[in-house]
Design a protein around this motif. Structure first.
Motif, PDB file in Angstrom:
ATOM      1  N   TRP A 291       2.105   1.997  -3.472  1.00  0.00           N
ATOM      2  CA  TRP A 291       1.074   2.720  -4.216  1.00  0.00           C
ATOM      3  C   TRP A 291       1.023   4.185  -3.772  1.00  0.00           C
ATOM      4  O   TRP A 291       0.847   5.094  -4.596  1.00  0.00           O
ATOM      5  CB  TRP A 291      -0.281   2.047  -4.008  1.00  0.00           C
TER       6      TRP A 291
ATOM      7  N   THR B  93      -4.836   6.700  -1.427  1.00  0.00           N
ATOM      8  CA  THR B  93      -4.014   5.598  -0.936  1.00  0.00           C
ATOM      9  C   THR B  93      -4.856   4.361  -0.688  1.00  0.00           C
ATOM     10  O   THR B  93      -4.454   3.225  -1.029  1.00  0.00           O
ATOM     11  CB  THR B  93      -3.307   6.013   0.376  1.00  0.00           C
ATOM     12  N   TRP B  94      -6.021   4.560  -0.111  1.00  0.00           N
ATOM     13  CA  TRP B  94      -6.896   3.435   0.230  1.00  0.00           C
ATOM     14  C   TRP B  94      -7.980   3.178  -0.795  1.00  0.00           C
ATOM     15  O   TRP B  94      -8.849   2.341  -0.612  1.00  0.00           O
ATOM     16  CB  TRP B  94      -7.513   3.660   1.617  1.00  0.00           C
TER      17      TRP B  94
ATOM     18  N   ARG C 156       0.834  -1.198   0.000  1.00  0.00           N
ATOM     19  CA  ARG C 156       0.000   0.000   0.000  1.00  0.00           C
ATOM     20  C   ARG C 156       0.872   1.252   0.000  1.00  0.00           C
ATOM     21  O   ARG C 156       0.548   2.251  -0.648  1.00  0.00           O
ATOM     22  CB  ARG C 156      -0.909  -0.007   1.222  1.00  0.00           C
TER      23      ARG C 156
END
Length: 389
Positions: free
Chosen positions: A100, A386-387, A97
């Motif tokens: 990213w 991000t999520w 994550r």
């Protein structure tokens, strides 16, 4: 009954440090005219104004030059630990994550770079991959790796190679034409021409400068040191004794290293040795001075009655990404040709006052914004992207 999810509490002194670092960055960028370096003719100014210009330039670069960015990089590694460990406490692996998240930072950095060639977010997005690669190593190995990177292994290789092979010349990336293109568009280009040149020639020149001046290795080292600070909880009050030792050690280390850096040009005549050696020494004395600043701020925050006043910088630090990028947009508009073209109207003294005004306006906005929102505008977008929510 469901157990509450564990997470690290926000460390206020880290936001204070971040706010101070971004303040130092805006003051430096303002007197540099945001990498334009075009100023009024000194002969048209009074003697006192020329004196003021030089005093401000030398003073700000001594205090913040190479140090404000170092604090910013240190806190980037610290923030990664907080994010990584918060997810670990929830049973999640944050590493992919975060990769990213670095891709998103690369995009944000290029938006910033379109306005300002000296930005660092793109560099952070590239160097930042060292954090998910190294974060599961033991403390001692992360520390060793950070120390190796800090002493600039490539310039050290150049020095040794030159000693054994006097004909060797350290390679330097050719950036003259790239900088010439950026200076031309800053002085004469339209808005769209400025964006285009800054995004290509400007970014290549900036990244090449970072490579030639040791910023790549130094940034990676600072990321790792910041991660270790988070892992060891060193920004907490109970670890203040550690920073007292750091304060003493950095004082002892800085002055000999700084003196050595000033003496080297007089005693090392071979530029193939002198240039990389100066890079190594300057990297070390700037690191020592950065530690001196950080430990001084921590001592002032925890040991004096200044904590309430220093907390003024917390909103500015919490919105550092928003502030950093908007600084570039404002500075480009003020000093470049596409905007108000004030580069040859405002001297260094006037420019630092402009930088201080930008800081005050940004701080006022941050305090208002965070009374109504939990994150700054760009911080919120970065978090949501991000999520993927």
């Amino acid at each position: 009954m469901e157990q509450p999810i564990q997470r690290h509490a926000r460390v206020d002194v880290a936001d204070v440090l971040r706010g101070l670092a971004v303040m130092g960055i805006i003051l430096l960028h303002s007197i540099e005219h945001f990498n334009f370096y075009s100023f009024p003719d000194a002969s048209t100014q009074s003697v006192w104004l020329n004196f003021s210009d030089k005093a401000i330039w030398d003073g700000l670069f001594f205090l913040f030059g190479g140090k404000a960015y170092a604090v910013f990089a240190l806190l980037f590694g610290f923030s990664y630990f907080i994010q990584y460990d918060n997810q670990r406490l929830r049973g999640r692996d944050f590493r992919l994550r975060f990769c990213w998240r670095l891709v998103l930072l690369f995009i944000l950095g290029n938006i910033n770079a379109a306005f300002f060639t000296g930005e660092v977010l793109v560099l952070y997005s590239l160097v930042g991959f060292i954090l998910p690669l190294a974060c599961r190593l033991r403390d001692k190995w992360i520390f060793v790796l950070a120390c190796v990177l800090l002493v600039q292994p490539l310039p050290l290789y150049y020095i040794v190679r030159t000693i054994f092979d006097p004909e060797f010349a350290a390679p330097v990336l050719p950036t003259g034409s790239l900088w010439a293109a950026t200076f031309e568009v800053q002085g004469h280009g339209t808005f769209l021409e400025t964006l285009r040149v800054n995004l290509w020639e400007g970014q290549l020149a900036s990244l090449a400068w970072a490579w030639d001046h040791g910023r790549v290795f130094q940034t990676a080292a600072l990321f790792l040191f910041g991660y270790l600070i988070g892992r060891r909880g060193l920004f907490l009050k109970e670890n203040l004794k550690f920073w007292n030792k750091v304060l003493c050690g950095s004082l002892v280390a800085f002055f000999p290293l700084y003196g050595l850096g000033n003496m080297l040009p007089d005693f090392v005549s071979n530029p193939a040795v002198r240039t990389p050696l100066l890079l190594v020494v300057s990297s070390l004395y700037k690191f020592a001075f950065m530690l001196l600043l950080v430990s001084a701020v921590l001592n002032a925050y925890y040991r004096t009655n200044l904590q309430q006043r220093m907390n003024t910088f917390i909103p500015y630090g919490r919105m550092s990404l928003t502030n950093y990028i908007t600084q570039s947009i404002i500075g480009s508009m003020l000093f470049y040709n596409w905007g108000f073209s004030l580069h040859d109207d405002l001297g260094i003294t006037a420019s630092v006052l402009v930088g201080a005004l930008i800081f005050v306006l940004q701080l006022t906005f941050c305090r208002w914004w965070l009374r109504h929102h939990s994150h700054g505008p760009l911080e919120y977008l970065w978090k949501r992207a991000t999520w993927l929510k």
